[in-house]
Scaffold this motif. Structure first.
Motif, mmCIF file in Angstrom:
data_model
loop_
_atom_site.group_PDB
_atom_site.id
_atom_site.type_symbol
_atom_site.label_atom_id
_atom_site.label_comp_id
_atom_site.label_asym_id
_atom_site.label_seq_id
_atom_site.Cartn_x
_atom_site.Cartn_y
_atom_site.Cartn_z
ATOM 1 N N UNK A 110 -89.250 72.422 38.346
ATOM 2 C CA UNK A 110 -88.808 71.594 37.211
ATOM 3 C C UNK A 110 -88.435 72.452 36.006
ATOM 4 N N UNK A 111 -89.249 73.495 35.773
ATOM 5 C CA UNK A 111 -88.980 74.400 34.648
ATOM 6 C C UNK A 111 -87.654 75.122 34.858
ATOM 7 N N UNK A 112 -87.407 75.563 36.125
ATOM 8 C CA UNK A 112 -86.158 76.256 36.424
ATOM 9 C C UNK A 112 -84.968 75.332 36.251
ATOM 10 N N UNK A 113 -85.129 74.059 36.685
ATOM 11 C CA UNK A 113 -84.048 73.082 36.523
ATOM 12 C C UNK A 113 -83.740 72.842 35.046
ATOM 13 N N UNK A 114 -84.826 72.690 34.279
ATOM 14 C CA UNK A 114 -84.653 72.459 32.838
ATOM 15 C C UNK A 114 -83.948 73.636 32.181
ATOM 16 N N UNK A 115 -84.370 74.860 32.559
ATOM 17 C CA UNK A 115 -83.734 76.064 32.010
ATOM 18 C C UNK A 115 -82.263 76.126 32.397
ATOM 19 N N UNK A 116 -81.988 75.806 33.680
ATOM 20 C CA UNK A 116 -80.609 75.818 34.153
ATOM 21 C C UNK A 116 -79.749 74.811 33.427
ATOM 22 N N UNK A 138 -75.699 74.903 26.876
ATOM 23 C CA UNK A 138 -75.502 75.930 25.850
ATOM 24 C C UNK A 138 -74.140 76.600 26.032
ATOM 25 N N UNK A 139 -73.782 76.889 27.284
ATOM 26 C CA UNK A 139 -72.496 77.531 27.553
ATOM 27 C C UNK A 139 -71.333 76.610 27.207
ATOM 28 N N UNK A 140 -71.492 75.318 27.487
ATOM 29 C CA UNK A 140 -70.434 74.356 27.132
ATOM 30 C C UNK A 140 -70.248 74.304 25.617
ATOM 31 N N UNK A 141 -71.373 74.305 24.911
ATOM 32 C CA UNK A 141 -71.307 74.289 23.445
ATOM 33 C C UNK A 141 -70.618 75.552 22.928
ATOM 34 N N UNK A 142 -70.958 76.706 23.549
ATOM 35 C CA UNK A 142 -70.347 77.977 23.122
ATOM 36 C C UNK A 142 -68.836 77.939 23.334
ATOM 37 N N UNK A 143 -68.415 77.408 24.482
ATOM 38 C CA UNK A 143 -66.978 77.323 24.779
ATOM 39 C C UNK A 143 -66.270 76.424 23.765
ATOM 40 N N UNK A 144 -66.906 75.265 23.483
ATOM 41 C CA UNK A 144 -66.322 74.332 22.515
ATOM 42 C C UNK A 144 -66.245 74.981 21.136
ATOM 43 N N UNK A 145 -67.301 75.742 20.777
ATOM 44 C CA UNK A 145 -67.328 76.402 19.469
ATOM 45 C C UNK A 145 -66.255 77.484 19.385
ATOM 46 N N UNK A 146 -66.048 78.226 20.484
ATOM 47 C CA UNK A 146 -65.008 79.262 20.503
ATOM 48 C C UNK A 146 -63.636 78.626 20.305
ATOM 49 N N UNK A 165 -74.191 75.826 12.760
ATOM 50 C CA UNK A 165 -75.270 75.245 13.576
ATOM 51 C C UNK A 165 -75.235 75.803 14.999
ATOM 52 N N UNK A 166 -74.030 75.961 15.551
ATOM 53 C CA UNK A 166 -73.894 76.449 16.930
ATOM 54 C C UNK A 166 -74.354 77.906 17.033
ATOM 55 N N UNK A 167 -74.158 78.671 15.960
ATOM 56 C CA UNK A 167 -74.545 80.090 15.976
ATOM 57 C C UNK A 167 -76.055 80.292 15.967
ATOM 58 N N UNK A 168 -76.795 79.245 15.561
ATOM 59 C CA UNK A 168 -78.250 79.392 15.462
ATOM 60 C C UNK A 168 -78.859 79.507 16.855
ATOM 61 N N UNK A 169 -79.738 80.486 17.029
ATOM 62 C CA UNK A 169 -80.459 80.629 18.305
ATOM 63 C C UNK A 169 -81.686 79.726 18.253
ATOM 64 N N UNK A 170 -81.437 78.430 18.423
ATOM 65 C CA UNK A 170 -82.518 77.445 18.271
ATOM 66 C C UNK A 170 -82.338 76.373 19.319
ATOM 67 N N UNK A 171 -83.389 76.084 20.063
ATOM 68 C CA UNK A 171 -83.278 75.080 21.128
ATOM 69 C C UNK A 171 -83.259 73.666 20.580
#
Length: 444
Positions: free
Chosen positions: A5-11, A17-25, A438-444
């Motif tokens: 479950x932890x691995x799934x949540x991390x994945x 996070x990657x989708x957000x990064x792409x949208x931010x770029x 906000x996207x640049x912040x390393x915050x979950x």
């Protein structure tokens, strides 16, 4: 099972996070394209140092301030005259016209008529310790402010009206108009008895948004209306631990996501100033807002001589070492993007420039000088007075976006961006910048 479950949540987190990064770029690329196009359409003017001009005065003097009059400028200064009693306008002012980096001295006769010369001479004759302090502009009027007593608040002010590129003298009795503007861009409200909440650990409600008390040995800020628990998100010791809820003086002001607090615990001499961020549930001690604090444009937060605080809770403090500064004036550029906050130390004449950019939501490197003149085309002349009086003075020439209302910046009118308008574009880009931050912040 738990590790799966932890691995799934991390994945899942990494995918989002990657989708957000792409949208931010993608947003950042569009943002930069829009900004470049906007600059072309509206003729964006950048701030930059253009050069230095050297001027001379007849006496060794200490410059105090500059005033732009059309395309010319007036330098005001102070000279140690010793026993000389007959002091004229030529002993305190010099008039110049700039041609590039060359300054031509002009005759003062077109500025001072017989009445203004007489009033000036009488001022220096009746008040032996008269010193020129500053030029102050308010609407169509300009004030020449002189210190006539022991402190910079003991003043006399000569009033002039601006008529095109000339000044016309009005009177020498405008002290009240020539004083500094309001030093706070908001009003403090005092807490009342109906805001008290009793219990084991009583506190005072600030509009049910945050809770404050100075009892039990410390000043505490809480975010929960819980009088059974004395702990909070911030605390600091007070001098008298046995005080009651009534004993402290508490003032506050709610500015969107920021709550400003002005608190004097029982029998303490000084007020303590704190800023609570509702977004971050955090508190910073900011006694620097006591003397001067005004609002940033578009409700972005607050700015004061020592720094600024944004609605996001982010803040920056400046280590310029200047104290006792007061609000002098605020100049907004017509582009809707830049605002210049000018603070001054009335005693020394030291001036601090803080320039805030709405899109970047940041203040450029603070500029310390001793006076400035801003011309209609956005040209600004500044100087820094030397430690000892002298005859030769170096003035810096800056190009800025702070153009006058009559200055025409070349714009491209057949563009869709022109139809939208620069101010609306700036507001939109400021909101985009907030999202990117906000996207640049390393915050979950």
């Amino acid at each position: 099972m738990g590790s799966m479950n932890a691995a799934l949540a991390t994945g899942t987190y990494e995918i989002l996070r990657n989708r957000l990064r792409e949208a931010a770029t993608d947003l950042r690329g569009r943002f930069e394209q829009l900004n470049a196009a906007r600059s072309q359409v509206f003729g964006n003017i950048e701030s930059r140092l253009q050069g230095t001009v050297h001027v001379s005065t007849d006496h060794n003097c200490t410059p105090r301030d500059l005033l732009a009059i059309g395309d010319r400028m007036l330098l005001g200064y102070n000279v140690q005259f010793g026993l000389q009693t007959d002091i004229g306008v030529e002993d305190v002012f010099t008039f110049y016209r700039l041609e590039g980096d060359i300054a031509h001295t002009l005759d003062l006769s077109e500025l001072f008529d017989e009445r203004s010369r007489r009033d000036f001479s009488e001022l220096y004759r009746y008040y032996k310790n008269t010193r020129f302090l500053r030029f102050t502009t308010s609407g169509p009027n300009v004030y020449f402010v002189f210190q006539v007593g022991k402190t910079p608040s003991d003043i006399k002010a000569f009033k002039w009206v601006v008529e095109g590129d000339r000044l016309r003298y009005l009177d020498n009795r405008s002290e009240d108009e020539g004083r500094a503007p309001a030093q706070h861009g908001f009003t403090w409200k005092r807490t009342m008895r109906d805001q008290h909440r009793s219990g084991l650990h009583p506190h005072i409600s600030i509009d049910d948004l945050v809770f404050v008390e100075c009892v039990g040995g410390d000043l505490t800020i809480k975010i929960e209306d819980n009088t059974q628990d004395g702990s909070g998100v911030y605390s600091e010791p007070v001098d008298h631990r046995d005080q009651t809820l009534d004993d402290a003086e508490i003032y506050y002001c709610v500015l969107g996501q920021l709550i400003l607090l002005k608190i004097r615990p029982y029998q303490e001499r000084a007020f303590r100033h704190l800023v609570f961020s509702r977004k971050l549930s955090s508190v910073i001690r900011l006694d620097a807002i006591e003397n001067a604090c005004v609002l940033l444009p578009q409700d972005h937060g607050i700015i004061f001589p020592g720094g600024f605080v944004l609605q996001t809770g982010q803040f920056k403090l400046f280590d310029h070492g200047l104290n006792q500064l007061m609000v002098d004036q605020t100049i907004a550029a017509p582009n809707g993007e830049d605002t210049l906050y000018i603070f001054v130390d009335p005693a020394s004449g030291t001036v601090l420039h803080l320039r805030y950019n709405v899109i970047r939501q940041a203040v450029d490197t603070p500029l310390v000088c001793h006076g400035q003149a801003v011309f209609d085309d956005g040209k600004m002349i500044t100087f820094r007075a030397q430690e000892h009086p002298q005859k030769h003075h170096a003035l810096q020439i800056w190009q800025t976006p702070f153009v006058g209302p009559n200055f025409q910046v070349s714009v491209t009118t057949d563009s869709m961006l022109y139809k939208i308008g620069n101010r609306d574009l700036v507001r939109c880009m400021a909101e985009c910048q907030e999202l990117l931050g906000l996207e640049d912040k390393e915050d979950s």
